[in-house]
Design a protein around this motif. Sequence first.
Motif, PDB file in Angstrom:
ATOM      1  N   GLN A 101      53.140  63.496  67.388  1.00 32.94           N
ATOM      2  CA  GLN A 101      53.515  64.372  66.184  1.00 32.94           C
ATOM      3  C   GLN A 101      54.835  63.978  65.807  1.00 32.94           C
ATOM      4  OE1 GLN A 101      52.281  67.135  65.161  1.00 32.94           O
ATOM      5  NE2 GLN A 101      53.742  68.088  64.171  1.00 32.94           N
ATOM      6  N   LEU A 102      55.704  63.593  66.439  1.00 35.72           N
ATOM      7  CA  LEU A 102      56.977  63.208  65.797  1.00 35.72           C
ATOM      8  C   LEU A 102      56.777  61.792  64.708  1.00 35.72           C
ATOM      9  CD1 LEU A 102      59.436  63.344  69.006  1.00 35.72           C
ATOM     10  CD2 LEU A 102      59.533  64.714  66.798  1.00 35.72           C
ATOM     11  N   GLN A 103      55.901  61.201  65.132  1.00 39.64           N
ATOM     12  CA  GLN A 103      55.522  60.105  63.940  1.00 39.64           C
ATOM     13  C   GLN A 103      54.898  60.382  62.640  1.00 39.64           C
ATOM     14  OE1 GLN A 103      53.454  57.293  66.766  1.00 39.64           O
ATOM     15  NE2 GLN A 103      55.237  56.584  67.603  1.00 39.64           N
ATOM     16  N   HIS A 104      54.232  61.698  62.738  1.00 40.79           N
ATOM     17  CA  HIS A 104      53.769  62.059  61.739  1.00 40.79           C
ATOM     18  C   HIS A 104      54.146  63.290  60.783  1.00 40.79           C
ATOM     19  CE1 HIS A 104      50.729  59.590  63.989  1.00 40.79           C
ATOM     20  NE2 HIS A 104      50.184  59.247  62.624  1.00 40.79           N
ATOM     21  N   ILE A 105      55.420  63.388  61.267  1.00 40.23           N
ATOM     22  CA  ILE A 105      55.958  64.628  60.360  1.00 40.23           C
ATOM     23  C   ILE A 105      56.965  64.229  59.471  1.00 40.23           C
ATOM     24  CG2 ILE A 105      55.142  66.567  62.162  1.00 40.23           C
ATOM     25  CD1 ILE A 105      58.152  66.502  63.196  1.00 40.23           C
ATOM     26  N   PRO A 106      57.483  64.725  58.503  1.00 42.56           N
ATOM     27  CA  PRO A 106      58.400  64.404  57.588  1.00 42.56           C
ATOM     28  C   PRO A 106      59.803  64.713  58.292  1.00 42.56           C
ATOM     29  CG  PRO A 106      57.471  66.269  56.623  1.00 42.56           C
ATOM     30  CD  PRO A 106      56.577  65.740  57.852  1.00 42.56           C
ATOM     31  N   ASP A 107      61.030  63.985  58.046  1.00 37.80           N
ATOM     32  CA  ASP A 107      62.211  64.123  58.733  1.00 37.80           C
ATOM     33  C   ASP A 107      62.598  65.620  58.650  1.00 37.80           C
ATOM     34  OD1 ASP A 107      62.161  61.342  59.305  1.00 37.80           O
ATOM     35  OD2 ASP A 107      63.773  60.972  57.810  1.00 37.80           O
ATOM     36  N   GLU A 108      62.455  66.219  57.693  1.00 37.60           N
ATOM     37  CA  GLU A 108      62.852  67.564  57.408  1.00 37.60           C
ATOM     38  C   GLU A 108      62.272  68.871  58.433  1.00 37.60           C
ATOM     39  OE1 GLU A 108      60.126  67.010  53.984  1.00 37.60           O
ATOM     40  OE2 GLU A 108      61.636  65.901  54.739  1.00 37.60           O
ATOM     41  N   ASN A 109      61.211  68.401  58.898  1.00 38.46           N
ATOM     42  CA  ASN A 109      60.338  68.985  60.019  1.00 38.46           C
ATOM     43  C   ASN A 109      60.619  68.600  61.405  1.00 38.46           C
ATOM     44  OD1 ASN A 109      59.360  70.762  58.091  1.00 38.46           O
ATOM     45  ND2 ASN A 109      57.532  69.391  57.904  1.00 38.46           N
ATOM     46  N   LEU A 110      61.574  67.491  61.702  1.00 42.18           N
ATOM     47  CA  LEU A 110      61.998  67.099  62.992  1.00 42.18           C
ATOM     48  C   LEU A 110      62.522  68.303  63.784  1.00 42.18           C
ATOM     49  CD1 LEU A 110      63.648  63.687  62.657  1.00 42.18           C
ATOM     50  CD2 LEU A 110      61.333  64.442  63.463  1.00 42.18           C
ATOM     51  N   PRO A 111      62.375  68.395  65.023  1.00 41.09           N
ATOM     52  CA  PRO A 111      62.560  69.682  65.916  1.00 41.09           C
ATOM     53  C   PRO A 111      64.087  69.292  65.896  1.00 41.09           C
ATOM     54  CG  PRO A 111      61.582  68.031  67.251  1.00 41.09           C
ATOM     55  CD  PRO A 111      61.256  67.526  65.947  1.00 41.09           C
TER      56      PRO A 111
ATOM     57  N   LEU B 258      62.177  58.555  75.881  1.00 39.09           N
ATOM     58  CA  LEU B 258      63.377  58.041  75.183  1.00 39.09           C
ATOM     59  C   LEU B 258      63.589  56.771  74.691  1.00 39.09           C
ATOM     60  CD1 LEU B 258      65.755  59.812  77.849  1.00 39.09           C
ATOM     61  CD2 LEU B 258      65.533  60.451  75.481  1.00 39.09           C
ATOM     62  N   GLU B 259      63.088  55.791  75.567  1.00 38.43           N
ATOM     63  CA  GLU B 259      62.972  54.377  74.835  1.00 38.43           C
ATOM     64  C   GLU B 259      62.160  54.267  73.670  1.00 38.43           C
ATOM     65  OE1 GLU B 259      63.959  51.449  75.990  1.00 38.43           O
ATOM     66  OE2 GLU B 259      65.158  52.698  77.337  1.00 38.43           O
ATOM     67  N   THR B 260      61.214  54.956  73.320  1.00 40.70           N
ATOM     68  CA  THR B 260      60.316  54.915  72.200  1.00 40.70           C
ATOM     69  C   THR B 260      61.067  55.451  71.037  1.00 40.70           C
ATOM     70  OG1 THR B 260      58.271  55.106  73.362  1.00 40.70           O
ATOM     71  CG2 THR B 260      57.872  55.726  71.112  1.00 40.70           C
ATOM     72  N   ILE B 261      61.505  56.873  71.096  1.00 40.59           N
ATOM     73  CA  ILE B 261      62.624  57.318  69.929  1.00 40.59           C
ATOM     74  C   ILE B 261      63.861  56.582  69.664  1.00 40.59           C
ATOM     75  CG2 ILE B 261      61.202  59.697  70.227  1.00 40.59           C
ATOM     76  CD1 ILE B 261      63.803  60.597  71.360  1.00 40.59           C
ATOM     77  N   SER B 262      64.311  56.065  70.810  1.00 41.96           N
ATOM     78  CA  SER B 262      65.377  55.431  70.475  1.00 41.96           C
ATOM     79  C   SER B 262      65.259  54.049  69.628  1.00 41.96           C
ATOM     80  CB  SER B 262      66.072  54.840  71.958  1.00 41.96           C
ATOM     81  OG  SER B 262      66.677  55.825  72.679  1.00 41.96           O
ATOM     82  N   GLN B 263      64.099  53.529  69.433  1.00 46.05           N
ATOM     83  CA  GLN B 263      63.850  52.418  68.547  1.00 46.05           C
ATOM     84  C   GLN B 263      63.900  53.014  67.029  1.00 46.05           C
ATOM     85  OE1 GLN B 263      59.761  51.083  69.803  1.00 46.05           O
ATOM     86  NE2 GLN B 263      60.512  50.870  71.801  1.00 46.05           N
ATOM     87  N   GLN B 264      63.732  54.348  66.670  1.00 45.18           N
ATOM     88  CA  GLN B 264      64.012  54.624  65.510  1.00 45.18           C
ATOM     89  C   GLN B 264      65.233  55.665  65.675  1.00 45.18           C
ATOM     90  OE1 GLN B 264      60.816  56.638  63.831  1.00 45.18           O
ATOM     91  NE2 GLN B 264      59.317  55.466  64.987  1.00 45.18           N
ATOM     92  N   GLU B 265      66.348  55.490  66.395  1.00 40.88           N
ATOM     93  CA  GLU B 265      67.336  56.220  66.807  1.00 40.88           C
ATOM     94  C   GLU B 265      68.056  56.747  65.444  1.00 40.88           C
ATOM     95  OE1 GLU B 265      71.484  54.578  68.237  1.00 40.88           O
ATOM     96  OE2 GLU B 265      70.325  55.150  69.981  1.00 40.88           O
ATOM     97  N   SER B 266      68.086  56.077  64.343  1.00 41.02           N
ATOM     98  CA  SER B 266      68.903  56.568  63.218  1.00 41.02           C
ATOM     99  C   SER B 266      67.790  57.540  62.443  1.00 41.02           C
ATOM    100  CB  SER B 266      69.057  55.403  62.002  1.00 41.02           C
ATOM    101  OG  SER B 266      67.811  54.947  61.680  1.00 41.02           O
ATOM    102  N   ARG B 267      66.610  57.629  62.817  1.00 43.59           N
ATOM    103  CA  ARG B 267      65.921  58.681  62.290  1.00 43.59           C
ATOM    104  C   ARG B 267      66.268  60.155  62.831  1.00 43.59           C
ATOM    105  NH1 ARG B 267      59.759  60.302  62.887  1.00 43.59           N
ATOM    106  NH2 ARG B 267      59.586  61.823  61.182  1.00 43.59           N
ATOM    107  N   PHE B 268      66.457  59.882  64.073  1.00 40.80           N
ATOM    108  CA  PHE B 268      66.639  61.153  65.145  1.00 40.80           C
ATOM    109  C   PHE B 268      68.264  61.721  65.430  1.00 40.80           C
ATOM    110  CE2 PHE B 268      62.545  59.264  66.197  1.00 40.80           C
ATOM    111  CZ  PHE B 268      61.739  60.540  66.045  1.00 40.80           C
ATOM    112  N   LEU B 269      69.134  60.712  65.189  1.00 47.00           N
ATOM    113  CA  LEU B 269      70.520  60.911  65.639  1.00 47.00           C
ATOM    114  C   LEU B 269      71.066  62.125  64.592  1.00 47.00           C
ATOM    115  CD1 LEU B 269      72.474  60.080  67.958  1.00 47.00           C
ATOM    116  CD2 LEU B 269      73.407  58.377  66.322  1.00 47.00           C
ATOM    117  N   GLY B 270      71.606  63.036  65.081  1.00 41.83           N
ATOM    118  CA  GLY B 270      72.183  64.205  64.302  1.00 41.83           C
ATOM    119  C   GLY B 270      71.204  65.163  63.790  1.00 41.83           C
ATOM    120  N   ARG B 271      69.935  64.824  64.135  1.00 48.24           N
ATOM    121  CA  ARG B 271      68.969  65.773  63.917  1.00 48.24           C
ATOM    122  C   ARG B 271      68.301  66.282  64.956  1.00 48.24           C
ATOM    123  NH1 ARG B 271      66.249  62.125  59.254  1.00 48.24           N
ATOM    124  NH2 ARG B 271      67.870  62.383  57.660  1.00 48.24           N
TER     125      ARG B 271
END
Length: 128
Positions: free
Chosen positions: A43-53, A71-84
Amino acid sequence: MINRAYIIDDDDISVFLTSMMLESHLFARTIESYVNVEDALYQLQHIPDENLPDVILLDLNMPVLNGWDFLETISQQESRFLGRCHVFILTSSVDPLEKQQATQYKLVNGFLRKPLDESSLAFITKAV
């Protein structure tokens, strides 16, 4: 009130109790639950950034892929998730080593014990 929250936990009773707590406190407009890490990652890989939880409540102990794998998987895209996305470990574990390990992830904003209670909810609200 936050916009979107995810619960990632394979225990149906825990998901039910957490959902009820979030709903009774009008915590989020949308609450989605995932019983496995694979579905949540998909789900996280297939939604736009503005729809992140805004908030992810993550159990650690699950079969196949666990919370650490998530955590290991999403940390690979840390900049996408950090602060959001604000990730909170929600676990029944009392292992101090797990709490210490969680601090190694920039995306983790807290380590909470199950079941989610009002003081933990207040902690999440302040952190977000």
